[in-house]
Write a protein that holds these residues in place. Structure first.
Motif, PDB file in Angstrom:
ATOM      1  N   SER A 253      10.936  -4.198  -1.597  1.00  0.00           N
ATOM      2  CA  SER A 253      10.167  -4.508  -2.895  1.00  0.00           C
ATOM      3  C   SER A 253       8.822  -4.123  -2.741  1.00  0.00           C
ATOM      4  N   ASP A 254       8.260  -3.461  -3.638  1.00  0.00           N
ATOM      5  CA  ASP A 254       6.676  -3.063  -3.693  1.00  0.00           C
ATOM      6  C   ASP A 254       6.103  -4.657  -3.839  1.00  0.00           C
ATOM      7  N   LEU A 255       4.942  -4.801  -3.536  1.00  0.00           N
ATOM      8  CA  LEU A 255       4.009  -6.059  -3.578  1.00  0.00           C
ATOM      9  C   LEU A 255       2.800  -5.780  -4.403  1.00  0.00           C
ATOM     10  N   ASP A 256       2.516  -6.522  -5.276  1.00  0.00           N
ATOM     11  CA  ASP A 256       1.371  -6.320  -5.890  1.00  0.00           C
ATOM     12  C   ASP A 256       0.153  -7.295  -5.349  1.00  0.00           C
TER      13      ASP A 256
ATOM     14  N   HIS B 158      -5.289  -0.846  -2.171  1.00  0.00           N
ATOM     15  CA  HIS B 158      -4.178  -1.201  -1.168  1.00  0.00           C
ATOM     16  C   HIS B 158      -2.794  -1.137  -2.101  1.00  0.00           C
ATOM     17  N   ARG B 159      -1.864  -0.749  -1.016  1.00  0.00           N
ATOM     18  CA  ARG B 159      -0.533  -0.642  -1.472  1.00  0.00           C
ATOM     19  C   ARG B 159       0.299  -1.616  -0.460  1.00  0.00           C
ATOM     20  N   ALA B 160       1.389  -2.442  -0.929  1.00  0.00           N
ATOM     21  CA  ALA B 160       2.022  -3.237   0.058  1.00  0.00           C
ATOM     22  C   ALA B 160       3.533  -3.277  -0.363  1.00  0.00           C
ATOM     23  N   ALA B 161       4.401  -3.424   0.722  1.00  0.00           N
ATOM     24  CA  ALA B 161       5.944  -3.540   0.581  1.00  0.00           C
ATOM     25  C   ALA B 161       6.542  -4.428   1.497  1.00  0.00           C
TER      26      ALA B 161
END
Ligand SMILES: CC(C)(COP(=O)(O)OP(=O)(O)OC[C@H]1O[C@@H](n2cnc3c(N)ncnc32)[C@H](O)[C@@H]1OP(=O)(O)O)[C@@H](O)C(=O)NCCC(=O)NCCS
Length: 225
Positions: A197-200, A206-209
């Motif tokens: 899942s991607d994380l907001d 920044h981008r996170a998962a």
């Protein structure tokens, strides 16, 4: 427990050092800028403490490398809590920690700058993934790259391989589609079904998962500091 994620900006707060054990303090001391490490490991300790009811200072984190077997680096685990799976990621400005009882977990946060170099595609992406980014420019391109990169790193942290596996052999869904592991082409063994899942994290740069070795759909609790 589902999957609980905590994200925060890196801070300089001397009180965080009190949460770390001697080994972590020693590792922090060896860094030119210790604050990302200290923020991240204090965040992980507090998160696991809140989810398990154990004093954050009493949690015994150890590491194990899936490649060479040493306990001096590699995937973290909590001694004495077999069903508690953890992961942590940090850069100069952000730290993210994850805990779950669903299965082995990997979390990753990436700064858009980390995806800003020539050759990003050939190092990290499959030809299909490269083609999907064609036409994107500027921040849109960097954001898409960082999102794909964070998914791949999260997956490789969940399996414990890290970048011993060539990330271009780990195919994920398009950056603007729901996160998914589409194909594992690496010669190393994929231990089981993977959910991603991607994380907001609410930082535009920044981008996170997160990735978990489980058949179950991920129910996420994302806490932002
Ligand atoms: C795991 C890895 C992808 C993380 O890279 P990164 O973007 O620089 O770092 P992040 O901030 O996202 O994550 C760091 C955390 O990942 C975790 N980690 C390290 N290796 C890991 C692995 N193999 N699997 C899962 N998690 C790992 C650790 O908790 C580490 O934090 P710490 O060093 O402060 O304890 C990268 O360090 C890597 O590939 N390491 C493995 C290399 C390896 O195994 N080589 C063979 C040695 S014999």
């Amino acid at each position: 427990m589902s999957v609980v994620i905590r994200a925060t900006q890196v801070i300089d707060d001397p009180r965080l050092l009190d949460l770390l054990d001697a080994g972590e303090r020693e590792r922090a001391d060896r860094r030119a800028d210790p604050h990302p490490f200290i923020t991240a490991h204090a965040l992980l300790r507090r998160l696991v403490a809140d989810e398990t009811g154990v004093d954050p200072r009493a949690i015994d984190f150890q590491r194990r490398c899936a490649t060479c077997g040493t306990d001096r680096h590699g995937k973290p685990h909590v001694v004495g809590m077999r069903d508690v799976h953890v992961s942590v990621s940090y850069g100069d400005r952000m730290a993210v920690a994850a805990v779950t009882n669903l299965g082995e977990v990997g979390v990753d946060v990436e700064d858009l700058e980390s995806a800003d170099f020539d050759g990003f595609g050939s190092l990290t992406l499959d030809a299909t993934e490269c083609a999907q980014l064609a036409g994107l420019q500027g921040v849109a391109l960097l954001g898409a790259r960082a999102q794909l990169w964070s998914r791949k790193e999260a997956i490789l942290k969940a399996t414990g391989h890290g970048l011993v596996v060539d990330p271009s052999q780990v195919l994920v869904s398009a950056h603007d589609a729901p996160a998914e592991l589409l194909e594992w082409k690496a010669e190393q063994h994929l231990p089981g079904p993977m959910r991603v899942s991607d994380l907001d994290v609410q930082h535009s740069d920044h981008r996170a998962a997160v990735a978990v070795l489980t058949t179950q759909p991920l129910t996420l609790r994302l806490q932002r500091g």
